[in-house]
Write an enzyme that holds these catalytic residues in place. Structure first.
Site, short mmCIF file in Angstrom:
data_model
loop_
_atom_site.label_atom_id
_atom_site.label_comp_id
_atom_site.label_asym_id
_atom_site.label_seq_id
_atom_site.Cartn_x
_atom_site.Cartn_y
_atom_site.Cartn_z
N CYS A 206 -0.28 4.09 2.31
CA CYS A 206 -0.05 3.76 3.89
C CYS A 206 1.32 3.81 4.12
O CYS A 206 1.81 4.39 5.18
CB CYS A 206 -0.73 2.28 4.23
N ASP A 207 2.27 3.17 3.31
CA ASP A 207 3.72 3.08 3.64
C ASP A 207 4.65 3.82 2.91
O ASP A 207 5.86 4.00 3.21
CB ASP A 207 4.01 1.63 3.52
N CYS B 63 0.80 -1.24 0.04
CA CYS B 63 -0.03 -0.07 0.04
C CYS B 63 0.91 1.18 -0.02
O CYS B 63 1.54 1.51 1.01
CB CYS B 63 -0.98 -0.21 1.09
#
Ligand code: NAP
Length: 301
Positions: free
Chosen positions: A134-135, A131
């Site tokens: 997200c990361d 992701c």
């Protein structure tokens, strides 16, 4: 006892909850991770009718709020087993919680597919990610790679190019499955390099990813990257419920256009269902059909 328990709080499940409530029946949505499903990780959604551009997280929140405004109950639990007989099911969760329902809609969605490389699983969270939203921030000013050629890979590459020093987009064919508009936008980015007709053959690094080995048309190539974002599609997340339905060879649930299964009280909706087009719009369509079919079943009891 609930009329309908819906397993999965993505667009399909939340739409189903809204329709079940509007049909005057009680509904419980059980979600294991976070409401909104896969769409929650999409930075921008531009193909959902009525929204020119909306963040996936915002759209997910709206779907959740709409279902709750209609009176749907929601629980954050992981369903482990569905037992009982048609018309009276016991839904068991890993935590020990149990719920009863007359009908169940499985809208469990799909989970990211992995490349299948030797130490891939061990490096998840230590270089291997699924992701970008997200990361991606953990790789600010660092070189990263994205694997895949669909819209997810293209969107991930675009997002990562904003903060990473270099983004290699590695695709196994010479043309992309994703939208041309995104491909063209990426071509204009100076820090994005396309590596086509190439596959990743090894991940180097013990506790953290250090580099990738690639098989390219001109031979083997080593890429020094700190992050690899795997965006090669998803596989249905149906595991625990497989005894209740017939799955195809890829693990998708077979059903008809009303989302019915071989069990008269079990319905299936969204990305875990075998169909030609897996899209947000077809997921909400499934949620609608499954909800109405479940309500019809309950009325026949
Ligand atoms: P996808 O469209 O199925 O693309 C998967 C990509 O991964 C393909 O390019 C495929 O290559 C490649 N691939 C599959 N297995 C591989 C392997 N073992 N090794 C290397 N490459 C592999 O998946 P997606 O990008 O996750 O998108 C899923 C659906 O969601 C699509 O319908 C997409 O349009 C939609 N989506 C929509 C949005 C939005 O904003 N509305 C955002 C993201 C995704 P081949 O092309 O060679 O098969």
């Amino acid at each position: 006892m609930f009329d309908v328990v819906i397993v999965g709080g993505g667009p399909a499940g939340l739409t189903a909850a809204t329709y079940v409530r509007r049909a005057g029946k009680s509904a419980l949505v059980i979600e294991k991770d976070g409401f909104g499903g896969q769409i929650a990780w999409s930075p921008r959604v531009e193909n959902y009718p009525g929204f020119v551009s909306v963040s996936g997280a915002e759209l997910g929140d709206k779907l959740l709020n709409q279902a709750m405004e209609q009176g749907a109950d929601v629980e954050l639990e992981e369903v482990s087993e569905i037992m009982g007989q048609p018309g009276h099911r016991l839904i068991k969760c890993l935590s020990g919680a149990e719920f009863e329902a007359k009908a169940v809609i499985i809208a469990a969605g799909a989970k990211p597919r992995m490349l299948g490389l030797e130490n891939e699983e061990a490096l998840v969270g230590n270089g291997v990610c699924f992701c970008a939203l997200c990361d991606g921030i953990f790789y600010k000013d660092k070189p990263v790679a994205v694997a895949g050629g669909g819209n997810s890979a293209l969107q991930d590459a675009m997002l990562l190019s904003e903060n990473c020093s270099k983004v290699y987009l590695i695709h196994r064919r010479d043309s992309f499955r994703g939208e041309l508009k995104l491909v063209e936008a990426l071509r204009k980015k100076e820090n994005v390099e396309f590596i086509l007709n190439s596959t990743i053959t090894a991940l180097n690094g013990d506790s953290e990813l250090r580099s990738l080995l690639l098989k390219t048309p001109s031979g083997e190539r080593e890429l020094n990257v700190e992050g690899l974002f795997v965006a090669i599609g998803h596989k249905p997340d149906i595991g625990a419920f497989s005894p209740l339905m017939v799955l195809d060879t890829e693990g998708y649930a077979n059903s008809d256009e009303n989302c019915t299964t071989i069990s008269p009280d079990i319905f299936v909706a969204g990305d875990c269902r075998r169909k030609k087009v897996h899209q947000l719009t077809t997921a909400v369509a499934d949620g609608t059909s499954a909800a109405l079919a479940a309500c019809e079943y309950i009325d026949s009891l």
